[in-house]
Scaffold this motif. Structure first.
Motif, PDB file in Angstrom:
ATOM      1  N   LYS A 261      21.546  39.268  10.158  1.00  0.00           N
ATOM      2  CA  LYS A 261      22.990  39.011  10.275  1.00  0.00           C
ATOM      3  C   LYS A 261      23.804  40.274   9.986  1.00  0.00           C
ATOM      4  O   LYS A 261      25.030  40.219   9.856  1.00  0.00           O
ATOM      5  N   LYS A 268      19.576  45.007  12.687  1.00  0.00           N
ATOM      6  CA  LYS A 268      19.121  43.747  13.308  1.00  0.00           C
ATOM      7  C   LYS A 268      17.851  43.973  14.121  1.00  0.00           C
ATOM      8  O   LYS A 268      16.869  43.241  14.008  1.00  0.00           O
ATOM      9  N   CYS A 301      20.017  35.524  15.860  1.00  0.00           N
ATOM     10  CA  CYS A 301      20.204  36.973  16.004  1.00  0.00           C
ATOM     11  C   CYS A 301      20.238  37.372  17.484  1.00  0.00           C
ATOM     12  O   CYS A 301      21.093  38.156  17.909  1.00  0.00           O
ATOM     13  N   SER A 304      23.481  36.782  18.955  1.00  0.00           N
ATOM     14  CA  SER A 304      24.627  37.578  18.469  1.00  0.00           C
ATOM     15  C   SER A 304      24.623  39.017  18.981  1.00  0.00           C
ATOM     16  O   SER A 304      25.471  39.809  18.596  1.00  0.00           O
TER      17      SER A 304
END
Length: 468
Positions: A261, A268, A301, A304
């Motif tokens: 995050k 990430k 993830c 995002s």
């Protein structure tokens, strides 16, 4: 002529030398000046200044050389051919901290370009001196030495082994425990560069106690340090089950999931890579990741971020799913299929689409129930359009088309073929072409059987049938 006038000549000469090295060092920071400096014979002019009686001239000459060598391998080659390396190595042991930093910078700038240039640095005896610099009182000298050693080690197994044999690893492990963030970063990066080549080199890093110290820094607020720490742990874990288990035993779960995050995209990516390198080895390690909430966290993830940052997460889901029916179902339950379908549709690059297609294949291949979970997300028309697209690479097409009878059978039993027949496409449209291509993989009567309204047609034939 008075003594004052005589000394003035020397002062002017010193001023001119100082001005020259400062200007060259300044000019060398701009790429457009490099060729002109090279053609003007700057290398042979800087070389004697490395042995100048004035320390600041020596340091600035080394800095200028480093900047030039950093620019391209021709200039780095010129440093080697000009016999400058032995001079630097000698001075690295003898001079003050400012010169040591500049000399280590030159060695790094030369060594980064190719294994041959890095080997030239090894051959002139630089490794022992650089390792001694790792024990220097000044953190800047340690950092410059660690950086040079990392750049030499990253090329191949032999160069990495030479760095290990010089005794660098225990000192690099001490460096990651120092308070300075920049030194921690470079030392972690060097350990990563050494570990990546072979299980034996990674084991040497592990034996020096690196894992525990690296694992403690996973939650450090500095993003660049986290990147290097996660990278180093990945390079250790990737080689074998034993090494992956050692990384897991350092209690990196669930803390590593917070990195998924992170605001920094590369934190990430590196966190997903670490989880992937652990998951790929065994069903047990994958199950441990599932139990820690790792699959759901990786799926979030992937949602995002975009592009190459997604790739390790996509691969990780494929590896987990490949191990067993239950693990594949865990990915499906965590809503992995819709996320992979989005990657398949959204991502412009073939290698990412191919990875998503491969991961979906790993999810769907176990049973008809698994295959149905993939089919119901409307992924199949997307896969088909990718297969038919002239722009798709061969690798992507191979990931997409069912090339074997087992896959074709599963496509039928999972309801995939029936789903395709239900797609309403304009006659002559591109979509209709795609549907025809899929249908061509099957006998005509099978396609008819799964077409909408086929049961009605059969019943009509029953009604109109006149028995003899």
């Amino acid at each position: 002529m008075s003594q004052r006038q005589v000394l003035q000549v020397f002062e002017q000469y010193q001023k001119a030398r100082t001005q020259f090295v400062q200007m060259v060092a300044e000019l060398a920071t701009r790429p457009q000046n490099i060729e002109t400096l090279q053609n003007a014979g700057v290398m042979s002019l800087l070389r004697p200044l490395l042995l100048d009686v004035v320390p600041t001239i020596q340091q600035t000459a080394a800095l200028a050389l480093g900047r030039l060598a950093n620019y391209n391998d021709d200039l780095a080659e010129a440093v080697v051919k000009g016999d400058i390396l032995p001079q630097l190595v000698y001075s690295l042991a003898e001079q003050n901290r400012f010169y040591k930093k500049a000399a280590a910078f030159v060695l790094r700038a030369v060594g980064k370009h190719s294994p041959q240039l890095a080997q030239a640095i090894v051959d002139c005896g630089a490794l022992d001196t650089l390792v001694i610099c790792l024990e220097d009182f000044d953190p800047g000298v340690k950092e410059a030495a660690a950086w040079a050693l990392g750049y030499i080690a990253r090329h191949n197994t032999e160069l990495s082994q030479a760095v290990v044999d010089a005794g660098a690893i225990p000192l690099l492990v001490l460096c990651i425990q120092e308070p300075e963030i920049a030194l921690k970063r470079i030392a972690a990066s060097a350990l990563s560069d050494i570990s990546k080549h072979s299980p034996e080199l990674a084991q040497t890093v592990v034996d020096a106690g690196a894992i525990a110290h690296l694992a403690q820094m996973i939650l450090n607020p500095d993003a660049k340090l986290k990147r290097q720490v996660l990278s180093a742990l990945s390079q250790i874990a990737k080689h074998s089950v034993d090494l992956a288990e050692m990384v897991v035993e350092a209690e990196i779960f669930p803390v590593v999931l917070t990195c998924l995050k992170d605001k920094d995209e590369y934190v990430k990516k590196n966190a997903c890579t670490l989880i992937r390198e652990i998951a790929k080895h065994t069903p047990e390690l994958s199950q441990l990741i599932v139990n820690a909430g790792g699959v759901a966290a990786v799926i979030d993830c992937i949602g995002s971020c975009k592009g190459n940052i997604r790739l390790p997460g996509i691969m990780m889901l494929g590896y987990v799913a490949a191990h067993s029916e239950n693990l594949a179902m865990a990915v499906i339950i965590s809503k992995g299929v819709p996320q992979l379908s989005i990657c398949l549709s959204e991502e412009p690059e073939d290698h990412i689409k191919a990875a998503a297609a491969w991961a979906l294949g790993q999810l769907g291949r176990h049973t008809p129930e698994h295959a149905r979970a993939v089919a119901v997300t409307n992924t199949l028309p997307v896969l088909l359009s990718l297969y038919m697209s002239p722009e798709s690479s061969e690798d992507l097409q191979l990931k997409v088309l069912p090339h074997d009878s087992k896959a074709r059978r599963l496509f039928v039993t999972s309801g995939g073929l029936k789903k395709v027949q239900e797609i309403k496409a304009e006659p002559g449209s591109l979509l209709q072409e795609y549907i025809n291509s899929i249908n061509n993989c099957y006998p005509e009567e099978i396609v008819r059987y799964y077409s909408p309204g086929y049961s009605d047609t059969l019943l009509q034939r029953v009604d109109s049938y006149q028995p003899l």
